[in-house]
Design a protein around this motif. Sequence first.
Motif, PDB file in Angstrom:
ATOM      1  N   ARG A 133       0.820  -1.215   0.000  1.00  0.00           N
ATOM      2  CA  ARG A 133       0.000   0.000   0.000  1.00  0.00           C
ATOM      3  C   ARG A 133       0.852   1.263   0.000  1.00  0.00           C
ATOM      4  O   ARG A 133       0.459   2.302   0.538  1.00  0.00           O
ATOM      5  N   ARG A 134       2.008   1.164  -0.635  1.00  0.00           N
ATOM      6  CA  ARG A 134       2.869   2.335  -0.788  1.00  0.00           C
ATOM      7  C   ARG A 134       2.458   3.152  -2.012  1.00  0.00           C
ATOM      8  O   ARG A 134       2.663   4.363  -2.049  1.00  0.00           O
ATOM      9  N   ILE A 135       1.908   2.471  -3.029  1.00  0.00           N
ATOM     10  CA  ILE A 135       1.425   3.123  -4.246  1.00  0.00           C
ATOM     11  C   ILE A 135       0.101   2.475  -4.633  1.00  0.00           C
ATOM     12  O   ILE A 135      -0.221   1.374  -4.186  1.00  0.00           O
ATOM     13  N   GLY A 136      -0.661   3.168  -5.482  1.00  0.00           N
ATOM     14  CA  GLY A 136      -1.938   2.625  -5.903  1.00  0.00           C
ATOM     15  C   GLY A 136      -1.841   1.676  -7.074  1.00  0.00           C
ATOM     16  O   GLY A 136      -2.655   0.751  -7.219  1.00  0.00           O
ATOM     17  N   GLY A 137      -0.870   1.879  -7.935  1.00  0.00           N
ATOM     18  CA  GLY A 137      -0.683   1.036  -9.115  1.00  0.00           C
ATOM     19  C   GLY A 137       0.480   1.562  -9.927  1.00  0.00           C
ATOM     20  O   GLY A 137       1.151   2.530  -9.528  1.00  0.00           O
ATOM     21  N   TYR A 138       0.731   0.935 -11.059  1.00  0.00           N
ATOM     22  CA  TYR A 138       1.856   1.361 -11.882  1.00  0.00           C
ATOM     23  C   TYR A 138       1.496   1.285 -13.357  1.00  0.00           C
ATOM     24  O   TYR A 138       0.452   0.748 -13.747  1.00  0.00           O
ATOM     25  N   GLY A 139       2.351   1.874 -14.185  1.00  0.00           N
ATOM     26  CA  GLY A 139       2.102   1.891 -15.625  1.00  0.00           C
ATOM     27  C   GLY A 139       3.388   2.076 -16.391  1.00  0.00           C
ATOM     28  O   GLY A 139       4.491   1.986 -15.825  1.00  0.00           O
ATOM     29  N   VAL A 140       3.251   2.365 -17.661  1.00  0.00           N
ATOM     30  CA  VAL A 140       4.395   2.622 -18.532  1.00  0.00           C
ATOM     31  C   VAL A 140       4.155   3.934 -19.257  1.00  0.00           C
ATOM     32  O   VAL A 140       3.104   4.132 -19.875  1.00  0.00           O
ATOM     33  N   ALA A 141       5.105   4.855 -19.142  1.00  0.00           N
ATOM     34  CA  ALA A 141       5.088   6.100 -19.896  1.00  0.00           C
ATOM     35  C   ALA A 141       6.188   6.005 -20.940  1.00  0.00           C
ATOM     36  O   ALA A 141       7.370   5.955 -20.603  1.00  0.00           O
ATOM     37  N   THR A 142       5.798   5.939 -22.199  1.00  0.00           N
ATOM     38  CA  THR A 142       6.764   5.703 -23.263  1.00  0.00           C
ATOM     39  C   THR A 142       6.681   6.793 -24.319  1.00  0.00           C
ATOM     40  O   THR A 142       5.603   7.349 -24.569  1.00  0.00           O
ATOM     41  N   TRP A 143       7.810   7.078 -24.924  1.00  0.00           N
ATOM     42  CA  TRP A 143       7.833   8.006 -26.054  1.00  0.00           C
ATOM     43  C   TRP A 143       7.819   7.236 -27.372  1.00  0.00           C
ATOM     44  O   TRP A 143       7.037   7.524 -28.258  1.00  0.00           O
ATOM     45  N   SER A 144       8.665   6.210 -27.476  1.00  0.00           N
ATOM     46  CA  SER A 144       8.784   5.508 -28.757  1.00  0.00           C
ATOM     47  C   SER A 144       8.657   3.994 -28.638  1.00  0.00           C
ATOM     48  O   SER A 144       8.649   3.296 -29.646  1.00  0.00           O
ATOM     49  N   GLY A 145       8.560   3.464 -27.416  1.00  0.00           N
ATOM     50  CA  GLY A 145       8.589   2.014 -27.241  1.00  0.00           C
ATOM     51  C   GLY A 145       7.474   1.286 -27.950  1.00  0.00           C
ATOM     52  O   GLY A 145       7.704   0.259 -28.604  1.00  0.00           O
ATOM     53  N   LEU A 146       6.253   1.792 -27.856  1.00  0.00           N
ATOM     54  CA  LEU A 146       5.127   1.154 -28.538  1.00  0.00           C
ATOM     55  C   LEU A 146       5.194   1.402 -30.036  1.00  0.00           C
ATOM     56  O   LEU A 146       4.917   0.508 -30.846  1.00  0.00           O
ATOM     57  N   ARG A 147       5.569   2.610 -30.419  1.00  0.00           N
ATOM     58  CA  ARG A 147       5.619   2.966 -31.845  1.00  0.00           C
ATOM     59  C   ARG A 147       6.689   2.170 -32.587  1.00  0.00           C
ATOM     60  O   ARG A 147       6.480   1.750 -33.734  1.00  0.00           O
ATOM     61  N   GLU A 148       7.824   1.943 -31.944  1.00  0.00           N
ATOM     62  CA  GLU A 148       8.946   1.273 -32.613  1.00  0.00           C
ATOM     63  C   GLU A 148       9.004  -0.221 -32.325  1.00  0.00           C
ATOM     64  O   GLU A 148       9.926  -0.898 -32.795  1.00  0.00           O
ATOM     65  N   GLY A 149       8.053  -0.741 -31.538  1.00  0.00           N
ATOM     66  CA  GLY A 149       7.967  -2.179 -31.341  1.00  0.00           C
ATOM     67  C   GLY A 149       8.886  -2.756 -30.294  1.00  0.00           C
ATOM     68  O   GLY A 149       9.148  -3.965 -30.296  1.00  0.00           O
ATOM     69  N   ALA A 150       9.384  -1.925 -29.379  1.00  0.00           N
ATOM     70  CA  ALA A 150      10.201  -2.470 -28.284  1.00  0.00           C
ATOM     71  C   ALA A 150       9.360  -3.380 -27.395  1.00  0.00           C
ATOM     72  O   ALA A 150       9.869  -4.322 -26.788  1.00  0.00           O
ATOM     73  N   PHE A 151       8.075  -3.089 -27.332  1.00  0.00           N
ATOM     74  CA  PHE A 151       7.113  -3.907 -26.594  1.00  0.00           C
ATOM     75  C   PHE A 151       5.728  -3.535 -27.106  1.00  0.00           C
ATOM     76  O   PHE A 151       5.537  -2.481 -27.732  1.00  0.00           O
ATOM     77  N   SER A 152       4.780  -4.396 -26.845  1.00  0.00           N
ATOM     78  CA  SER A 152       3.380  -4.142 -27.186  1.00  0.00           C
ATOM     79  C   SER A 152       2.560  -4.073 -25.906  1.00  0.00           C
ATOM     80  O   SER A 152       3.047  -4.453 -24.828  1.00  0.00           O
TER      81      SER A 152
END
Length: 288
Positions: A133-152
């Motif tokens: 209960r230190r944080i509510g959740g997490y995510g990914v903030a990306t500039w090019s990772g999704l666009r360039e296919g580093a991950f989906s």
Amino acid sequence: MSEAARIALRAGAPWIDTAPNYADGMAQQCLGPVLREHPGATQTATKTGFFTRSQAQTAMALGVLTDEDAAVGHSLDPRFVCQQVEEAREQLGRVDLVFVHNPERAARYGHRAALHGRLREAFAVLEGLVQLRRIGGYGVATWSGLREGAFSVAELVTLAREASGSEGHHLIGIQMPVSLIMDAPITQALNGGGPLVQAQDAGMLTFASAPLHGGELLDAMTPELIDLIRPGLSPGAAGLLAAASCPALDVVLTSASSLGHWDDAAKALAAPLTREQLRRVTDELATG
């Protein structure tokens, strides 16, 4: 920084988005007192990954940052992720969402599988912090990772499940650039696909960063384009409205230096463009 936050809170902004390295490392320190003045008025997102030189020196003294990572200014080392999040909690008071910031930078570790391994390790730390209960959740903030296919999006969800050790996980947000300059997410969403649609279908909140592309879009906003979006708007409000009208987008991140600018944006966003109107805009840009 603190005055901008007060303006955003007075304007009813549902999210405040920051990072340890913003404003040369001062953003979180300045935001903390303002957020404590307005408890529960907004949700707070920060990031882990980048850092300032002084933050690197502190982390190296604590033994949570390697010389290699310090040299490149980015780290997904689990020890460092934990240290950054705890520092953010101390400065901000509460953290609802932690974005792993531009994880594509970790591609320097080698092939794609190595990058995914680093992400899985970071997710595991963040899952543990959610459980505590230190944080509510997490995510990914990306500039090019999704666009360039580093991950989906699907791969990120799989990594989160592996990190949590079960089907349940706390990967709850995706942040990526959405604007009339970087408009692929808009056209993809209008056609019923792309990462924003995929993330929303997976139950995540979707955030648009850089809706004015760092101000670059303002110079490209011709009177004709503004009229096509909505006559009478300022260039900034028109560009913001176009980005915010993107299907499958929950939150558009912006900033303003005055309450008047916030009011200008809020009035524009009160009536989003329809899909047909937005498609006319993207079609015009494609042929222009």
